[in-house]
Scaffold this active site. Structure first.
Site, PDB file in Angstrom:
ATOM      1  N   LYS A  54       0.846  -1.196   0.000  1.00 15.02           N
ATOM      2  CA  LYS A  54       0.000   0.000   0.000  1.00 15.02           C
ATOM      3  C   LYS A  54       0.882   1.248   0.000  1.00 15.02           C
ATOM      4  CE  LYS A  54      -3.885  -1.767   2.771  1.00 15.02           C
ATOM      5  NZ  LYS A  54      -4.935  -1.583   1.761  1.00 15.02           N
TER       6      LYS A  54
ATOM      7  N   ARG B 128     -10.190 -11.630   2.266  1.00 15.99           N
ATOM      8  CA  ARG B 128     -11.019 -12.694   1.700  1.00 15.99           C
ATOM      9  C   ARG B 128     -10.270 -14.026   1.684  1.00 15.99           C
ATOM     10  NH1 ARG B 128     -11.764  -9.184  -3.619  1.00 15.99           N
ATOM     11  NH2 ARG B 128     -11.556  -7.621  -1.968  1.00 15.99           N
TER      12      ARG B 128
ATOM     13  N   ASP C 247      -7.328  -3.170  10.835  1.00 11.29           N
ATOM     14  CA  ASP C 247      -7.793  -4.221   9.931  1.00 11.29           C
ATOM     15  C   ASP C 247      -8.161  -5.505  10.695  1.00 11.29           C
ATOM     16  OD1 ASP C 247      -8.528  -4.529   7.292  1.00 11.29           O
ATOM     17  OD2 ASP C 247      -6.654  -5.508   6.708  1.00 11.29           O
TER      18      ASP C 247
END
Ligand code: BES
Ligand code: ZN
Ligand code: ZN
Length: 506
Positions: free
Chosen positions: A279, A353, A290
């Protein structure tokens, strides 16, 4: 902070501040509201003068403080804004009051219930909202501060004669609301903890501690066990860090004998640097949050167990740290997950995910749940779509989704549904594996995230809460945040899902 209920005149000067609410004045010639006459008397008529001088208007969250002439405490007024009044308006007002009085030597304060339980707001709703607003709004994360400002320590909700017959039921409502709010604060403390302390093993240890406290069974699967379980997703994401991944399970057996089993699964990325798909550094510090989904799961289990919610609740935390290194997973890797499905990793920053794939697959295989709810700071696209104060809700099961929407409205943690459709499902198919973790072009990011997760839930009724927006309050947008969600982790999802488990998941 302690919150208690007392049958007592709020204005006796027994508190450092006595607080009353009133609506925004609409007409400049309007006289001082009748409900505030007692307050006016308590400050020797100063209120009437201030009112005539239009010193205060009653705009939402406007707080006015007057010291009593005898020096015994203060009278404080909080604006309730324009009609109609809602429980959320009361939560905001209570939060604004405790924040405004911080650092002023106010240790004890009372809310005069009769000025909040007005115009269709029943006493129990007002009690709930005052308690939640004060507790949630007064929160600060002070663990690493050498000195604090000194805030309100004890809040009394003062019952007048109007509510004396309801006292018993109001006390029960208050106890429940306090437990929900405290569980939310518990979750905030975890999520606010910086990642040099809060590693995956630390989350596991905090879960063990909670399990001991509540008498609940806790299981922790370490990297060796995860390899035996074919949890290739967790191992891949956690592979770049010296702090190895963990899958953590805490089981609350349920208060009702024939209750449902609900698996509540949380994304627990203790720090998300993006990994090899690094990032940009601006804003990266926020990625300590997170792990908010996993921290919410612990708050939810705590509340469900303490309040003896009817369903059996299995909390599952998918914990890993996403860092770049020589052992990190990389774009183009293919990993095999717990249910045998394979994932083509095209971007290591779409890691949530990948860990949730294992956690969800394990949840459905091991517990055959009646419902699965996951909470995850999954996509920046959720913030783009709905902003910072709404969670994204995606799910194909109507009753579950509606139950969560209702619970969210009731506690002030609102969610909005997005529609998962077949084209989204087709878009996550991979050329070389069963699914791929990103889709180009980058459209419908939150739905793509959900479409990716869906096959791992094995057809069980499922709701996905993407809490990337509301999981924490950012400094730059604090002025638009609900006052009961101050700076840092908000614990979003705890009161929402706990409320659902108490009311709607019988
Ligand atoms: N943790 C982030 C999502 C996030 C971003 C949460 C900003 C809160 C604020 C997640 O792991 C992520 O990086 N998602 C990517 C997905 C993309 C690579 C498909 C994103 O949203 O950009
Ligand atoms: Zn990421
Ligand atoms: Zn992430």
């Amino acid at each position: 902070m302690k919150v208690v209920l007392e049958r007592r005149e709020a204005l006796v000067g027994a508190y450092d501040a006595s607080v009353s609410g009133f609506f925004e004045r609409t007409d400049k010639d309007e006289p001082l509201p009748r409900l505030l006459q007692a307050e006016d008397a308590a400050v020797g008529g100063t209120l009437t003068h201030a009112w005539k001088a239009r010193d205060f208007k009653g705009k939402a969250k406007e707080v006015t403080v007057l010291v009593r002439p005898d020096g015994r405490g203060r009278v404080a007024l909080v604006g309730l804004g324009r009609r109609p009044l809602t429980p959320d308006g009361i939560r905001e007002a209570a939060a604004a009051v405790v924040q405004k009085l911080k650092g002023r030597g106010v240790r004890t304060l009372s809310f005069r219930l009769a000025t909040f339980a007005v115009e269709g707001i029943p006493g129990d709703e007002a009690v709930r909202a005052l308690a939640a607003g004060a507790l949630l709004g007064g929160y600060e994360f002070l663990r690493y501060k050498s000195s604090g400002d000194g805030g309100v320590e004890e809040v009394t909700i003062a019952l007048g004669a109007e509510h004396s017959r309801e006292e018993g039921s109001l006390r029960r409502v208050l106890d429940q609301e306090l437990l929900l709010a405290e569980s939310c604060l518990f979750s905030r403390d975890l999520a606010n903890t910086p990642p040099n302390t809060a590693t995956p093993e630390w989350l596991a240890e905090e879960t063990r501690r909670l399990g001991r406290e509540l008498g609940l069974k806790v299981q922790v699967f370490d990297e060796k066990k995860l390899a035996e379980m074919n949890c290739g997703g967790l191992l891949a994401v956690g592979g770049g860090s010296v702090h190895p991944p963990r899958l953590v399970v805490i089981e609350y057996p349920g208060g009702a004998r024939s209750g449902k089993t609900v698996c509540v699964v949380g994304k627990g990325i203790t720090f998300d640097s993006g990994g090899i798909s690094l990032k940009p550094s601006s804003g990266m510090a926020d990625m300590k949050f997170d792990k908010s989904g996993a921290c919410a799961v612990l708050g939810i289990v705590r509340a469900a167990a303490r309040l003896k919610a009817p369903p059996r609740v299995i909390g599952i935390l998918a914990c890993a740290e996403n860092l770049p290194s020589g052992s990190a997973y990389r774009p183009s890797d293919v990993v095999r997950t717990h249910n045998g499905m394979t994932i083509e990793v095209l971007d290591t920053d779409a890691e949530g995910r990948v860990v949730l794939a294992d956690a969800l697959a394990y949840a459905v295989e091991r517990y055959h749940p009646d419902e699965v709810i996951d909470l995850a700071t999954l996509t920046g696209a959720a913030v783009v779509a709905l902003g910072e104060y709404l969670g994204v809700l995606i799910g194909t099961e109507e009753t579950l989704a509606e139950g969560l929407e209702r619970a969210g409205r009731s506690v002030g943690e609102r969610v909005w549904r997005l529609p998962l459709t077949d084209p989204h499902r087709e878009m996550v198919r991979s050329d070389v594996a069963d699914v791929r973790n990103i889709v180009e072009p980058r459209v419908a990011g939150s739905l793509i995230g959900a479409a990716f997760l869906e096959p791992f839930v094995g057809g069980r009724p499922w709701a996905h809460l993407d809490i990337a927006g509301p999981a924490w309050s950012r400094k730059g947008s604090l002025k638009w945040a609900p006052a009961y969600q101050p700076l840092g982790a908000t614990g979003f999802g705890v009161r929402l899902v706990a409320r659902y488990l108490l009311d709607g998941a019988k």
